[in-house]
Design a protein around this motif. Sequence first.
Motif, mmCIF file in Angstrom:
data_model
loop_
_atom_site.group_PDB
_atom_site.id
_atom_site.type_symbol
_atom_site.label_atom_id
_atom_site.label_comp_id
_atom_site.label_asym_id
_atom_site.label_seq_id
_atom_site.Cartn_x
_atom_site.Cartn_y
_atom_site.Cartn_z
ATOM 1 N N PHE A 199 -21.393 -9.235 -2.548
ATOM 2 C CA PHE A 199 -22.039 -8.375 -3.539
ATOM 3 C C PHE A 199 -20.979 -7.735 -4.423
ATOM 4 O O PHE A 199 -19.847 -7.472 -3.976
ATOM 5 C CB PHE A 199 -22.828 -7.242 -2.855
ATOM 6 N N LEU A 200 -21.340 -7.463 -5.672
ATOM 7 C CA LEU A 200 -20.551 -6.570 -6.506
ATOM 8 C C LEU A 200 -21.076 -5.163 -6.283
ATOM 9 O O LEU A 200 -22.282 -4.930 -6.322
ATOM 10 C CB LEU A 200 -20.660 -6.958 -7.979
ATOM 11 N N ALA A 201 -20.177 -4.231 -6.033
ATOM 12 C CA ALA A 201 -20.569 -2.868 -5.685
ATOM 13 C C ALA A 201 -19.807 -1.868 -6.540
ATOM 14 O O ALA A 201 -18.652 -2.099 -6.910
ATOM 15 C CB ALA A 201 -20.304 -2.605 -4.196
ATOM 16 N N GLU A 202 -20.468 -0.753 -6.839
ATOM 17 C CA GLU A 202 -19.844 0.326 -7.601
ATOM 18 C C GLU A 202 -19.709 1.564 -6.739
ATOM 19 O O GLU A 202 -20.579 1.854 -5.906
ATOM 20 C CB GLU A 202 -20.683 0.659 -8.839
ATOM 21 N N TRP A 203 -18.612 2.283 -6.934
ATOM 22 C CA TRP A 203 -18.397 3.567 -6.252
ATOM 23 C C TRP A 203 -17.883 4.563 -7.280
ATOM 24 O O TRP A 203 -16.924 4.286 -8.007
ATOM 25 C CB TRP A 203 -17.392 3.432 -5.116
ATOM 26 N N TYR A 204 -18.543 5.724 -7.331
ATOM 27 C CA TYR A 204 -18.099 6.766 -8.251
ATOM 28 C C TYR A 204 -17.026 7.593 -7.571
ATOM 29 O O TYR A 204 -17.257 8.212 -6.529
ATOM 30 C CB TYR A 204 -19.256 7.657 -8.674
ATOM 31 N N ASP A 205 -15.835 7.595 -8.161
ATOM 32 C CA ASP A 205 -14.698 8.355 -7.651
ATOM 33 C C ASP A 205 -14.724 9.737 -8.294
ATOM 34 O O ASP A 205 -14.395 9.887 -9.473
ATOM 35 C CB ASP A 205 -13.399 7.622 -8.003
ATOM 36 N N PRO A 206 -15.142 10.781 -7.535
ATOM 37 C CA PRO A 206 -15.270 12.112 -8.144
ATOM 38 C C PRO A 206 -13.931 12.725 -8.529
ATOM 39 O O PRO A 206 -13.861 13.542 -9.448
ATOM 40 C CB PRO A 206 -15.964 12.935 -7.052
ATOM 41 N N SER A 207 -12.855 12.323 -7.868
ATOM 42 C CA SER A 207 -11.542 12.898 -8.193
ATOM 43 C C SER A 207 -11.048 12.405 -9.540
ATOM 44 O O SER A 207 -10.530 13.171 -10.351
ATOM 45 C CB SER A 207 -10.527 12.534 -7.099
ATOM 46 N N ALA A 208 -11.235 11.106 -9.780
ATOM 47 C CA ALA A 208 -10.782 10.530 -11.045
ATOM 48 C C ALA A 208 -11.886 10.461 -12.085
ATOM 49 O O ALA A 208 -11.624 10.089 -13.234
ATOM 50 C CB ALA A 208 -10.232 9.125 -10.800
ATOM 51 N N THR A 209 -13.107 10.836 -11.692
ATOM 52 C CA THR A 209 -14.303 10.714 -12.538
ATOM 53 C C THR A 209 -14.404 9.312 -13.134
ATOM 54 O O THR A 209 -14.637 9.140 -14.331
ATOM 55 C CB THR A 209 -14.340 11.788 -13.657
ATOM 56 N N LEU A 210 -14.217 8.316 -12.275
ATOM 57 C CA LEU A 210 -14.281 6.920 -12.677
ATOM 58 C C LEU A 210 -15.280 6.168 -11.811
ATOM 59 O O LEU A 210 -15.480 6.498 -10.635
ATOM 60 C CB LEU A 210 -12.909 6.243 -12.550
ATOM 61 N N GLN A 216 -19.959 5.846 -0.531
ATOM 62 C CA GLN A 216 -21.295 5.376 -0.893
ATOM 63 C C GLN A 216 -21.183 4.365 -2.012
ATOM 64 O O GLN A 216 -20.724 4.660 -3.109
ATOM 65 C CB GLN A 216 -22.184 6.538 -1.347
ATOM 66 N N LEU A 217 -21.596 3.144 -1.714
ATOM 67 C CA LEU A 217 -21.508 2.054 -2.676
ATOM 68 C C LEU A 217 -22.894 1.677 -3.160
ATOM 69 O O LEU A 217 -23.835 1.606 -2.365
ATOM 70 C CB LEU A 217 -20.861 0.826 -2.037
ATOM 71 N N LYS A 218 -23.017 1.417 -4.442
ATOM 72 C CA LYS A 218 -24.256 0.891 -4.993
ATOM 73 C C LYS A 218 -24.080 -0.599 -5.228
ATOM 74 O O LYS A 218 -23.171 -1.019 -5.947
ATOM 75 C CB LYS A 218 -24.622 1.589 -6.314
ATOM 76 N N LEU A 219 -24.944 -1.407 -4.616
ATOM 77 C CA LEU A 219 -24.885 -2.853 -4.786
ATOM 78 C C LEU A 219 -25.571 -3.207 -6.095
ATOM 79 O O LEU A 219 -26.774 -3.034 -6.235
ATOM 80 C CB LEU A 219 -25.558 -3.559 -3.602
ATOM 81 N N VAL A 220 -24.795 -3.697 -7.064
ATOM 82 C CA VAL A 220 -25.323 -3.878 -8.420
ATOM 83 C C VAL A 220 -25.609 -5.334 -8.763
ATOM 84 O O VAL A 220 -26.344 -5.623 -9.713
ATOM 85 C CB VAL A 220 -24.365 -3.278 -9.470
ATOM 86 N N GLU A 221 -25.033 -6.266 -8.015
ATOM 87 C CA GLU A 221 -25.227 -7.682 -8.352
ATOM 88 C C GLU A 221 -24.834 -8.533 -7.150
ATOM 89 O O GLU A 221 -23.961 -8.150 -6.352
ATOM 90 C CB GLU A 221 -24.346 -8.049 -9.557
ATOM 91 N N TYR A 222 -25.484 -9.694 -7.015
ATOM 92 C CA TYR A 222 -25.078 -10.633 -5.976
ATOM 93 C C TYR A 222 -23.743 -11.248 -6.369
ATOM 94 O O TYR A 222 -23.510 -11.600 -7.525
ATOM 95 C CB TYR A 222 -26.129 -11.722 -5.784
#
Length: 323
Positions: free
Chosen positions: A7-18, A70-76
């Motif tokens: 899976f392609l996954a996204e994680w929001y890094d609160p320290s870097a706001t990225l 916490q990762l959001k799965l955005v694409e296979y």
Amino acid sequence: MEDRYAFLAEWYDPSATLLRCYQLLYYPKDGSVEMFDVKNQRVFLRRTRYEGLHQQDLFVGSLVNVFSRQLKLVEYGDQYTANKLGSKKERTLAMVKPDALSRLGDILETIHAANLIVIKAKMTTLTLSQASDFYMEHQSKPFFSNLVQFMSSGPVVAMELMGDEAIGAWRRLLGPTDSATARQEAQDSVRARFGTDGTQNAGHGSDSVASAAREVEFFFPSTAGHGPSNTAKYTECTCCIIKPHALSQVGPCGVRRRRRDVSRGVRLPAGRPVTAAALYIQSFISEPWRILWEDGQPPFCVIRMGLVLHSGGGGCSMFSSTL
């Protein structure tokens, strides 16, 4: 060759706001995971066994926790994964009607037992106008007036469910529209157990993919706005929060058998009903709330009388109870 799901996954890094992007690999044979940093083209996590992730958690749109991220799965990640895991996943709108609100815990356990996942939830009281908009397809039906009057007569709980063929699965759990028919043909269904007739029939379920998309958007808009307001009261009430790490242990939204049973270890005293409830999954936290971090981690929820102001680190359930 060993099975592997990507899976392609996204994680929001609160320290870097990225927003950081990873390839997440899951090996069902031993429950191990591996992560690859897409931007920097390097291994982020070597293959490691992780008991907190299961195959049923893996679908596009899911939020999963891997070693506290916490990762959001955005694409296979590949066609093999899409073919194996993606063909049957659906989302649908489930609603507990005013007549069955006191049986919310039982209904949530029914949902959980059917391997459907509650993605979002909200307790709200629809206005007459909102009820009319929601049921606009029935405007020409003789029962329309009674239906919208009933649906605006008290709180409802709307939920976005995700799972294999979720639209049909939830409608089968509900049973026939008329509760009397349900008691004859589907005695274990939600409507047979908790419904009264064809209008006061405990619950609602989307009947198609198009209806599910419209109805989920009605309660949980993806664009501006928040949909119908929640039912939180601002006087003589308190708030109970079920944190993310506890949700998987106590079932969907943390509600168990009776309405006053919020979790295994927390019980609301008799006679104090739940007046508001919500489940939100967010991945952001703003600067003013960093002082509330616990052990260097963002708080799971920062709330006021049942309303989420900010949250980070996962999903959580919130209950406001009258005192």
